[in-house]
Scaffold this motif. Sequence first.
Motif, PDB file in Angstrom:
ATOM      1  N   GLY A 179     -12.375 -15.068   6.768  1.00  0.00           N
ATOM      2  CA  GLY A 179     -11.635 -14.594   7.822  1.00  0.00           C
ATOM      3  C   GLY A 179     -10.035 -13.873   7.073  1.00  0.00           C
ATOM      4  O   GLY A 179     -10.020 -13.853   5.298  1.00  0.00           O
ATOM      5  N   GLU A 180      -9.138 -13.491   7.345  1.00  0.00           N
ATOM      6  CA  GLU A 180      -8.193 -12.706   7.019  1.00  0.00           C
ATOM      7  C   GLU A 180      -7.529 -13.535   6.568  1.00  0.00           C
ATOM      8  O   GLU A 180      -7.221 -14.735   7.291  1.00  0.00           O
ATOM      9  N   ALA A 185       6.124 -11.480   3.028  1.00  0.00           N
ATOM     10  CA  ALA A 185       7.840 -11.254   1.989  1.00  0.00           C
ATOM     11  C   ALA A 185       8.796 -11.476   2.460  1.00  0.00           C
ATOM     12  O   ALA A 185       8.796 -10.869   3.567  1.00  0.00           O
ATOM     13  N   ALA A 186       9.821 -10.776   1.480  1.00  0.00           N
ATOM     14  CA  ALA A 186      10.986 -10.080   2.007  1.00  0.00           C
ATOM     15  C   ALA A 186      11.189  -9.001   2.471  1.00  0.00           C
ATOM     16  O   ALA A 186      12.236  -8.505   3.676  1.00  0.00           O
ATOM     17  N   THR A 187       9.923  -7.942   2.288  1.00  0.00           N
ATOM     18  CA  THR A 187      10.313  -6.741   2.774  1.00  0.00           C
ATOM     19  C   THR A 187       9.208  -6.648   3.840  1.00  0.00           C
ATOM     20  O   THR A 187       9.581  -5.371   4.566  1.00  0.00           O
ATOM     21  N   GLY A 188       8.841  -7.811   4.361  1.00  0.00           N
ATOM     22  CA  GLY A 188       8.243  -8.176   5.937  1.00  0.00           C
ATOM     23  C   GLY A 188       6.694  -9.080   6.116  1.00  0.00           C
ATOM     24  O   GLY A 188       6.523  -9.270   4.667  1.00  0.00           O
ATOM     25  N   ASN A 189       5.675  -8.461   6.876  1.00  0.00           N
ATOM     26  CA  ASN A 189       4.920  -9.097   7.251  1.00  0.00           C
ATOM     27  C   ASN A 189       3.818  -7.841   6.673  1.00  0.00           C
ATOM     28  O   ASN A 189       3.683  -7.372   7.118  1.00  0.00           O
ATOM     29  N   GLY A 190       2.786  -8.700   6.304  1.00  0.00           N
ATOM     30  CA  GLY A 190       1.385  -7.739   5.889  1.00  0.00           C
ATOM     31  C   GLY A 190       1.090  -6.954   5.007  1.00  0.00           C
ATOM     32  O   GLY A 190       2.205  -6.639   4.054  1.00  0.00           O
ATOM     33  N   PRO A 191       0.051  -6.425   4.586  1.00  0.00           N
ATOM     34  CA  PRO A 191      -0.111  -5.837   3.039  1.00  0.00           C
ATOM     35  C   PRO A 191       0.853  -4.813   2.413  1.00  0.00           C
ATOM     36  O   PRO A 191       1.587  -4.137   1.829  1.00  0.00           O
ATOM     37  N   SER A 199      10.243  -6.820  -4.000  1.00  0.00           N
ATOM     38  CA  SER A 199      10.824  -8.266  -2.849  1.00  0.00           C
ATOM     39  C   SER A 199      10.673  -9.657  -3.994  1.00  0.00           C
ATOM     40  O   SER A 199       9.594  -9.357  -5.345  1.00  0.00           O
ATOM     41  N   PRO A 200      11.943 -10.269  -4.239  1.00  0.00           N
ATOM     42  CA  PRO A 200      12.009 -11.135  -4.817  1.00  0.00           C
ATOM     43  C   PRO A 200      10.955 -12.529  -4.280  1.00  0.00           C
ATOM     44  O   PRO A 200      10.390 -13.531  -5.765  1.00  0.00           O
ATOM     45  N   TRP A 201       9.884 -12.233  -3.889  1.00  0.00           N
ATOM     46  CA  TRP A 201       8.890 -13.403  -3.222  1.00  0.00           C
ATOM     47  C   TRP A 201       7.917 -12.659  -2.423  1.00  0.00           C
ATOM     48  O   TRP A 201       8.354 -12.035  -1.894  1.00  0.00           O
ATOM     49  N   LEU A 202       6.428 -12.823  -2.699  1.00  0.00           N
ATOM     50  CA  LEU A 202       5.699 -12.966  -1.444  1.00  0.00           C
ATOM     51  C   LEU A 202       4.477 -13.960  -1.283  1.00  0.00           C
ATOM     52  O   LEU A 202       4.720 -15.005  -2.693  1.00  0.00           O
ATOM     53  N   ALA A 203       3.861 -14.213  -0.155  1.00  0.00           N
ATOM     54  CA  ALA A 203       3.527 -15.901  -0.009  1.00  0.00           C
ATOM     55  C   ALA A 203       1.926 -15.074   0.663  1.00  0.00           C
ATOM     56  O   ALA A 203       2.261 -14.287   1.362  1.00  0.00           O
ATOM     57  N   VAL A 204       1.343 -15.587   0.623  1.00  0.00           N
ATOM     58  CA  VAL A 204      -0.213 -15.336   0.844  1.00  0.00           C
ATOM     59  C   VAL A 204      -1.118 -17.254   1.086  1.00  0.00           C
ATOM     60  O   VAL A 204      -1.133 -17.271   0.046  1.00  0.00           O
ATOM     61  N   SER A 205      -1.571 -16.472   2.380  1.00  0.00           N
ATOM     62  CA  SER A 205      -2.122 -18.043   3.168  1.00  0.00           C
ATOM     63  C   SER A 205      -3.642 -17.921   3.459  1.00  0.00           C
ATOM     64  O   SER A 205      -3.787 -16.073   3.893  1.00  0.00           O
ATOM     65  N   ALA A 206      -4.616 -18.359   3.014  1.00  0.00           N
ATOM     66  CA  ALA A 206      -6.115 -18.015   3.538  1.00  0.00           C
ATOM     67  C   ALA A 206      -6.816 -19.115   3.716  1.00  0.00           C
ATOM     68  O   ALA A 206      -5.848 -20.556   3.562  1.00  0.00           O
ATOM     69  N   PRO A 229       6.981  -3.685  -9.089  1.00  0.00           N
ATOM     70  CA  PRO A 229       7.134  -3.999  -7.635  1.00  0.00           C
ATOM     71  C   PRO A 229       5.353  -4.591  -7.478  1.00  0.00           C
ATOM     72  O   PRO A 229       4.938  -5.080  -9.184  1.00  0.00           O
ATOM     73  N   TRP A 230       5.311  -5.329  -6.772  1.00  0.00           N
ATOM     74  CA  TRP A 230       4.113  -5.702  -6.293  1.00  0.00           C
ATOM     75  C   TRP A 230       2.889  -5.055  -5.941  1.00  0.00           C
ATOM     76  O   TRP A 230       2.518  -4.244  -5.690  1.00  0.00           O
ATOM     77  N   PHE A 231       1.354  -6.256  -6.184  1.00  0.00           N
ATOM     78  CA  PHE A 231       0.403  -4.838  -5.997  1.00  0.00           C
ATOM     79  C   PHE A 231      -0.583  -5.888  -5.554  1.00  0.00           C
ATOM     80  O   PHE A 231      -0.641  -7.322  -5.797  1.00  0.00           O
ATOM     81  N   LEU A 232      -0.789  -6.056  -4.709  1.00  0.00           N
ATOM     82  CA  LEU A 232      -1.390  -6.655  -3.704  1.00  0.00           C
ATOM     83  C   LEU A 232      -2.847  -5.846  -2.708  1.00  0.00           C
ATOM     84  O   LEU A 232      -2.682  -4.204  -2.062  1.00  0.00           O
ATOM     85  N   ARG A 233      -4.225  -6.811  -3.020  1.00  0.00           N
ATOM     86  CA  ARG A 233      -5.373  -6.517  -2.035  1.00  0.00           C
ATOM     87  C   ARG A 233      -5.940  -7.405  -1.855  1.00  0.00           C
ATOM     88  O   ARG A 233      -6.073  -7.911  -1.875  1.00  0.00           O
TER      89      ARG A 233
END
Length: 285
Positions: A179-180, A185-191, A199-206, A229-233
Amino acid sequence: MRAEPTVLRLGDQVVAEYAWRPDLPGTTSPRPYLHPVRTMAGTVVTALRPVSHLHHLGVSIAVADIDGHNFWGSRTFVEGHGPAWLHNHGTQEHVRWAQRTPTRLRHSLRWMSIDREQLLTERRTWSARPIDADSWALTCDFALTNSTGRALRIQSPAAVGRAGAGFGGFFWQAPAGLGECRVTAATGNGPEAVHGCRSPWLAVSAAADERSWWTLVFIAATPATRDDPWFLRTRDYLGVGSSLSWDSPLMLQPGATMARRIVIAVADGILSRDRAAALSAEFAT
């Protein structure tokens, strides 16, 4: 010549394996990589050479274009044309070990073009330390030095017209999960709040399965890293990167060195936003 992987270990538990001299096809832009990386409960949180992207190698340092040479693998994005197969794949080669202990791997490398020109030298360190019973911290330090007599142009496909493709630098290929995934992140929620943002950090949970989750908290641990910048896919595959170049090339002058540090908290379960921010504050310098 291929060598057996070496490991990072916390106590009696192997938390990561490092393929420091792998045997890979030239079209992958052969390079050292970490895989598998595991949580304290043993869940694997990296993926190696998924069918759709055979050049994605667990956790590695990879750059799409260095002065026309591909250190990312697969096709090269050509301005005005698009992705193309070119005879330009470089290789990252181990030179020597400076330290090899259960919790710290430090070595030097050289980045060689397909015609055997040495473009960069590198000092790279991977280290592991416990955080608590359910999580541990992986630190990646790397420093790249221009070993040519000219300025090197380091750029992502985004810098030559491929919108959003700002990848290049530290990159983590994660399992797709069920699933999704959840992104914050400090900049908000969602990709959309993370991709292309600083952002100083980002978190990914699966979800690893129907009953268990894992979380990775990526921390930009130095001022220079926080400026990337962060790259997220999350579509087609799950990948997280800290980008050395986005809309414009990074120019590295002869003899100049650029250094980055990223700390990744590897955790079982879902970490809260507050916990991720607290880890960032703990590990940032």
